[in-house]
Scaffold this motif. Structure first.
Motif, PDB file in Angstrom:
ATOM      1  N   LEU A  93     -15.035  36.719  -2.020  1.00 50.03           N
ATOM      2  CA  LEU A  93     -15.976  37.646  -1.390  1.00 50.03           C
ATOM      3  C   LEU A  93     -15.855  37.530   0.134  1.00 50.03           C
ATOM      4  O   LEU A  93     -15.892  36.429   0.678  1.00 50.03           O
ATOM      5  CB  LEU A  93     -17.409  37.340  -1.825  1.00 50.03           C
ATOM      6  CG  LEU A  93     -17.677  37.450  -3.333  1.00 50.03           C
ATOM      7  CD1 LEU A  93     -19.005  36.800  -3.678  1.00 50.03           C
ATOM      8  CD2 LEU A  93     -17.674  38.904  -3.770  1.00 50.03           C
ATOM      9  N   PHE A  94     -15.720  38.674   0.825  1.00 51.90           N
ATOM     10  CA  PHE A  94     -15.593  38.713   2.282  1.00 51.90           C
ATOM     11  C   PHE A  94     -16.820  39.413   2.885  1.00 51.90           C
ATOM     12  O   PHE A  94     -17.210  40.495   2.434  1.00 51.90           O
ATOM     13  CB  PHE A  94     -14.327  39.463   2.702  1.00 51.90           C
ATOM     14  CG  PHE A  94     -13.055  38.802   2.259  1.00 51.90           C
ATOM     15  CD1 PHE A  94     -12.455  37.829   3.049  1.00 51.90           C
ATOM     16  CD2 PHE A  94     -12.453  39.153   1.054  1.00 51.90           C
ATOM     17  CE1 PHE A  94     -11.278  37.217   2.645  1.00 51.90           C
ATOM     18  CE2 PHE A  94     -11.284  38.535   0.645  1.00 51.90           C
ATOM     19  CZ  PHE A  94     -10.699  37.563   1.428  1.00 51.90           C
ATOM     20  N   ASP A  95     -17.418  38.753   3.873  1.00 53.21           N
ATOM     21  CA  ASP A  95     -18.569  39.332   4.576  1.00 53.21           C
ATOM     22  C   ASP A  95     -18.083  40.512   5.429  1.00 53.21           C
ATOM     23  O   ASP A  95     -17.260  40.347   6.327  1.00 53.21           O
ATOM     24  CB  ASP A  95     -19.213  38.261   5.455  1.00 53.21           C
ATOM     25  CG  ASP A  95     -20.432  38.768   6.209  1.00 53.21           C
ATOM     26  OD1 ASP A  95     -20.748  39.973   6.100  1.00 53.21           O
ATOM     27  OD2 ASP A  95     -21.067  37.956   6.913  1.00 53.21           O
ATOM     28  N   ILE A  96     -18.598  41.700   5.151  1.00 53.08           N
ATOM     29  CA  ILE A  96     -18.174  42.898   5.898  1.00 53.08           C
ATOM     30  C   ILE A  96     -19.361  43.502   6.658  1.00 53.08           C
ATOM     31  O   ILE A  96     -19.421  44.713   6.863  1.00 53.08           O
ATOM     32  CB  ILE A  96     -17.541  43.950   4.965  1.00 53.08           C
ATOM     33  CG1 ILE A  96     -18.514  44.361   3.865  1.00 53.08           C
ATOM     34  CG2 ILE A  96     -16.238  43.447   4.393  1.00 53.08           C
ATOM     35  CD1 ILE A  96     -18.033  45.575   3.062  1.00 53.08           C
ATOM     36  N   THR A  97     -20.283  42.631   7.098  1.00 47.97           N
ATOM     37  CA  THR A  97     -21.445  43.128   7.847  1.00 47.97           C
ATOM     38  C   THR A  97     -21.010  43.894   9.098  1.00 47.97           C
ATOM     39  O   THR A  97     -21.471  45.023   9.353  1.00 47.97           O
ATOM     40  CB  THR A  97     -22.355  41.957   8.250  1.00 47.97           C
ATOM     41  OG1 THR A  97     -22.785  41.270   7.060  1.00 47.97           O
ATOM     42  CG2 THR A  97     -23.569  42.460   9.016  1.00 47.97           C
ATOM     43  N   ASP A  98     -20.121  43.285   9.890  1.00 49.79           N
ATOM     44  CA  ASP A  98     -19.668  43.946  11.122  1.00 49.79           C
ATOM     45  C   ASP A  98     -18.902  45.219  10.811  1.00 49.79           C
ATOM     46  O   ASP A  98     -19.051  46.233  11.506  1.00 49.79           O
ATOM     47  CB  ASP A  98     -18.796  42.997  11.944  1.00 49.79           C
ATOM     48  CG  ASP A  98     -19.588  41.829  12.508  1.00 49.79           C
ATOM     49  OD1 ASP A  98     -20.824  41.965  12.611  1.00 49.79           O
ATOM     50  OD2 ASP A  98     -18.977  40.791  12.827  1.00 49.79           O
ATOM     51  N   ARG A  99     -18.090  45.161   9.755  1.00 48.60           N
ATOM     52  CA  ARG A  99     -17.328  46.351   9.375  1.00 48.60           C
ATOM     53  C   ARG A  99     -18.274  47.464   8.933  1.00 48.60           C
ATOM     54  O   ARG A  99     -18.075  48.628   9.285  1.00 48.60           O
ATOM     55  CB  ARG A  99     -16.357  45.992   8.258  1.00 48.60           C
ATOM     56  CG  ARG A  99     -15.675  47.188   7.612  1.00 48.60           C
ATOM     57  CD  ARG A  99     -14.680  46.750   6.580  1.00 48.60           C
ATOM     58  NE  ARG A  99     -14.279  47.858   5.728  1.00 48.60           N
ATOM     59  CZ  ARG A  99     -13.369  47.785   4.770  1.00 48.60           C
ATOM     60  NH1 ARG A  99     -12.746  46.630   4.542  1.00 48.60           N
ATOM     61  NH2 ARG A  99     -13.058  48.821   4.046  1.00 48.60           N
TER      62      ARG A  99
END
Length: 396
Positions: free
Chosen positions: A129-135
């Protein structure tokens, strides 16, 4: 062996070779977890636990992977992702929202691989799982910017449509005004001519005894001539504008063209003014011949007409190339104008600023309309008692 293979490898810090694989798993910059085929969690790394806010004991063997997702995410996982894993043993870059222990959500991008035992039966699912908050923020900003651009585009389209309608209305109004001016001047010309003829007959047949009569007769005569002159100039103005719409553009050599106009303004051998011509920077101009003649004739004749008393008139005519245009300048040393006072009326019809000089107030109006008709613009500089400069910007 190639030169690349012969190059010695760079020295490595021996501490890097002692990297702890367990730490690499636990504190990786992404979330790791493993679960049974039904989703039961069996292992999570510390990064994922930190995101979720749960302890390992609260999740391992107690919760399923799909329990960590929002309602919509869980439905998607069970109806799409899980069957796809069974079919092709992997899924890539599926966007979900994790439900955190504090009630908030975290946008993530999920990759998953299904491992099977020796009999081909599903054994375990490994999930990254990759955090994509900024994306996600960036994507939302792009969507917001796109929406704003679409709104602005619609507003611009409406503004352009309104501008087109206004331009059409102005074009129609200008045409109607030109027709009115032409018709009115044409219909007034004959009665005015008749009045002038009758007045001439009246002057020869009637004797006035009042000592003020001669002065009044002279004033009436001048007014009649001025009225007839104005009517003729209005008729000429409309006719010339209509003619220019049909005249083709041509490349005009400026020096002989200007010299011919100057000779017409100073007939005979004795010159009454000095002219300096400088067309070296732009010797030719592509424009209608009649339009350019009207512009230069009116500006040069005004320079002579409004010269400063007691000072020999001097007129400078020049061209200067600019960005995609040529600037035609006419400068004089005449009476000048108070632009702060009269600048907004300078190109209005029948506006006159030196009543002591005979004129109709049509010349500058005609020049301005001809310049705009040629796709250009005109700028003015003037100082009272020193002179005036007209700069005509014309497209090349």
């Amino acid at each position: 062996m190639s030169e690349l293979e012969e190059e010695p490898l760079p020295a490595l810090d021996l501490r890097l070779t002692a990297e702890n694989l367990e730490d690499l798993y636990e504190y990786a910059p992404c979330g790791y977890c493993s679960c049974l085929p039904d989703g039961t969690l069996v292992k999570l790394n510390q990064t994922l636990l930190g995101w979720l806010g749960y302890s390992r004991e609260e999740l391992v063997a107690r919760r399923c992977l799909q329990d960590l997702l929002t309602v919509g995410g869980r439905l998607h996982y069970e109806t799409y992702c899980a069957p796809l894993l069974l079919l092709q043993n992997q899924v890539k870059e599926i966007s979900y929202q994790l439900r955190l222990q504090n009630g908030s959500t975290l946008p993530v991008l999920m990759n998953a691989v299904l491992l099977r035992d020796t009999n081909g039966q599903p054994l375990v699912v490994r999930v990254t799982l990759f955090d994509i908050t900024d994306r996600r923020k960036y994507e939302q900003e792009l969507l917001r910017a796109k929406a704003e651009a679409e709104v602005q585009g619609e507003q611009l389209a409406r503004a352009n449509e309104l501008l087109t309608i206004r331009n059409e209305q102005l074009t129609r109004i200008n045409a109607e005004l030109d027709n009115f001016v032409y018709t009115a001047s044409h219909d007034l010309k004959q009665p005015a001519s008749n009045m002038l003829g009758l007045f001439e007959e009246l002057k020869q047949t009637i004797t006035f005894h009042d000592p003020q009569a001669d002065k009044m007769v002279t004033m009436f005569d001048e007014s009649l001539h001025q009225m007839l002159s104005t009517i003729e100039e209005l008729t000429m103005l409309v006719q010339r504008q209509r003619q220019l719409e049909q005249v083709p553009l041509e490349a005009i050599e400026l020096r002989p063209f200007a010299e011919e106009i100057i000779r017409s303004l100073q007939p005979g051998t004795t010159s009454t003014a000095d002219f300096t011509l400088d067309f070296e920077a732009a010797p030719t101009l592509r424009i209608t011949r009649t339009g350019l003649h009207s512009m230069l004739f009116n500006l040069l004749s005004n320079a002579l007409k409004y010269s400063e008393p007691g000072r020999r008139p001097h007129v400078w005519v020049s061209t200067t190339p600019a960005d995609k245009e040529v600037v035609l300048s006419v400068r004089d040393n005449g009476r000048g104008l108070d632009l702060e006072r009269h600048g907004h009326d300078l190109f209005q019809l029948f506006r006159r600023f030196h009543p002591e000089v005979v004129g109709s107030g049509i010349g500058l109006y005609l020049v301005n309309r001809l310049v705009h008709q040629a796709g250009g613009r005109i700028e003015v500089e003037s100082t009272v008692g020193e002179g005036t400069a007209f700069h005509i910007h014309l497209p090349t």
